[in-house]
Scaffold this motif. Sequence first.
Motif, short mmCIF file in Angstrom:
data_model
loop_
_atom_site.label_atom_id
_atom_site.label_comp_id
_atom_site.label_asym_id
_atom_site.label_seq_id
_atom_site.Cartn_x
_atom_site.Cartn_y
_atom_site.Cartn_z
N UNK A 269 0.53 -1.17 -0.10
CA UNK A 269 -0.36 -0.21 -0.02
C UNK A 269 0.98 1.22 0.09
N UNK A 270 0.48 2.42 -1.20
CA UNK A 270 1.18 3.18 -0.48
C UNK A 270 0.38 4.47 -1.38
N UNK A 271 0.83 5.74 -0.39
CA UNK A 271 0.12 6.86 -0.26
C UNK A 271 0.28 7.64 -1.61
N UNK A 272 -0.02 8.61 -2.31
CA UNK A 272 -0.02 9.17 -2.99
C UNK A 272 1.24 10.07 -3.52
N UNK A 273 0.63 10.44 -2.41
CA UNK A 273 1.15 12.03 -1.95
C UNK A 273 2.40 12.62 -0.77
N UNK A 274 3.14 13.21 -0.63
CA UNK A 274 4.29 13.57 0.67
C UNK A 274 4.94 12.13 0.80
N UNK A 275 5.97 12.20 1.52
CA UNK A 275 7.25 11.41 1.79
C UNK A 275 6.77 10.91 3.12
N UNK A 276 5.40 11.20 3.63
CA UNK A 276 4.76 10.78 5.56
C UNK A 276 2.93 10.26 5.06
N UNK A 280 -1.34 5.60 7.53
CA UNK A 280 -2.77 5.05 6.90
C UNK A 280 -2.28 3.85 5.88
N UNK A 281 -1.57 4.10 5.58
CA UNK A 281 -1.10 2.76 4.69
C UNK A 281 -0.92 1.79 4.91
N UNK A 282 0.33 1.41 6.15
CA UNK A 282 0.41 0.15 7.38
C UNK A 282 -1.43 0.06 8.03
N UNK A 283 -2.03 0.57 7.87
CA UNK A 283 -3.03 0.85 8.93
C UNK A 283 -3.92 0.21 7.70
N UNK A 284 -4.56 0.59 7.04
CA UNK A 284 -5.25 0.26 5.21
C UNK A 284 -4.95 -1.62 5.32
N UNK A 285 -3.43 -1.63 5.09
CA UNK A 285 -2.99 -3.14 5.06
C UNK A 285 -3.37 -4.03 5.64
N UNK A 286 -3.15 -3.82 7.39
CA UNK A 286 -3.88 -5.00 7.86
C UNK A 286 -4.62 -5.16 8.19
N UNK A 287 -5.90 -3.56 8.33
CA UNK A 287 -7.74 -3.56 7.72
C UNK A 287 -8.01 -5.05 7.03
#
Length: 302
Positions: A269-276, A280-287
């Motif tokens: 999972x990767x966000x589209x904007x920014x370095x941080x 959220x990415x880990x939360x989406x993958x874990x859920x």
Amino acid sequence: MAIRYDRPVSSAAHLSRLLGAFSLVLALAVLIAHRFGGLATPYLVLLLIAAAGWALLAALLAAIGLRSLWMTGAEGGLAALAALIYAAFPLGIGAFAAERYLSLPAIYDVSTDPVAAPDWLSPPASDQIWLKRNPLVTPEDREKQMEAYPELTGRRYEGALDRVLEAVRKVAKQSGFVIVKSTGTTEPGRDLEDRPARPAPGDDAVTDAPGPVPVPTPRPYDDDVARLIRGANGVTLQATTRTLVLGLRFDMIIRLREEAETTFVDIRVASRYGQHDLGFSAAIAGDYLKALDSELLGIAGG
């Protein structure tokens, strides 16, 4: 003769109410415009920072107004209280983001396979404007991920790939994922719903026998043989999703690989904007993985 006392008026308190209301309206407007309109995420972040700044100023002026009420009985107590109520929402968003930014590592991409993360079928593209990031995920980034999210691991299920793939697609749909591209199929050119039906009762096959129940087990040792097995047969799905409140966009890869009589599932999972990504990415993958465990096992897996 009655004595009339003229109470002083706290200008700070009345100004705080105006600023608090402005910050609340600004925060709600940009959230709605981003979630349901075409406002780009970098502008959302910029305007939410501005809203939090105005809300903080409103809170400070409200504190001055309340102090004047306490010390001199100045009018403006209700205005100061209203300002604090108005400012609570934008300040809450700002405090949440600041806490995540300071406590979590500055990464935007997570994977359950940090050694050989699934490759994008179609590299996500977005106009990052001022929220720039390093386009390459470095080994140091993966080390930060493993330190911050040690529980984020892949799943190996006992069962055929087609059965696990069916559950993967079902959970993805329930989670709000939109699959945009895929490669590799269990039956080329045929959707899972179009597979032949089970044999009718009375046929030679046993129809009421339960199938193997998928059970998550640890990832095998990562050597050359394991890499060869993981790359032999499988299916890869690329999808997109958005967070519920902020509407932030994320891209993900779900990779399934057959390993003997088991199927291994990895997610990236990767966000589209920014370095941080603020975690959220880990939360989406874990859920998602917990929901997949629940779908295949009837219990949440770890």
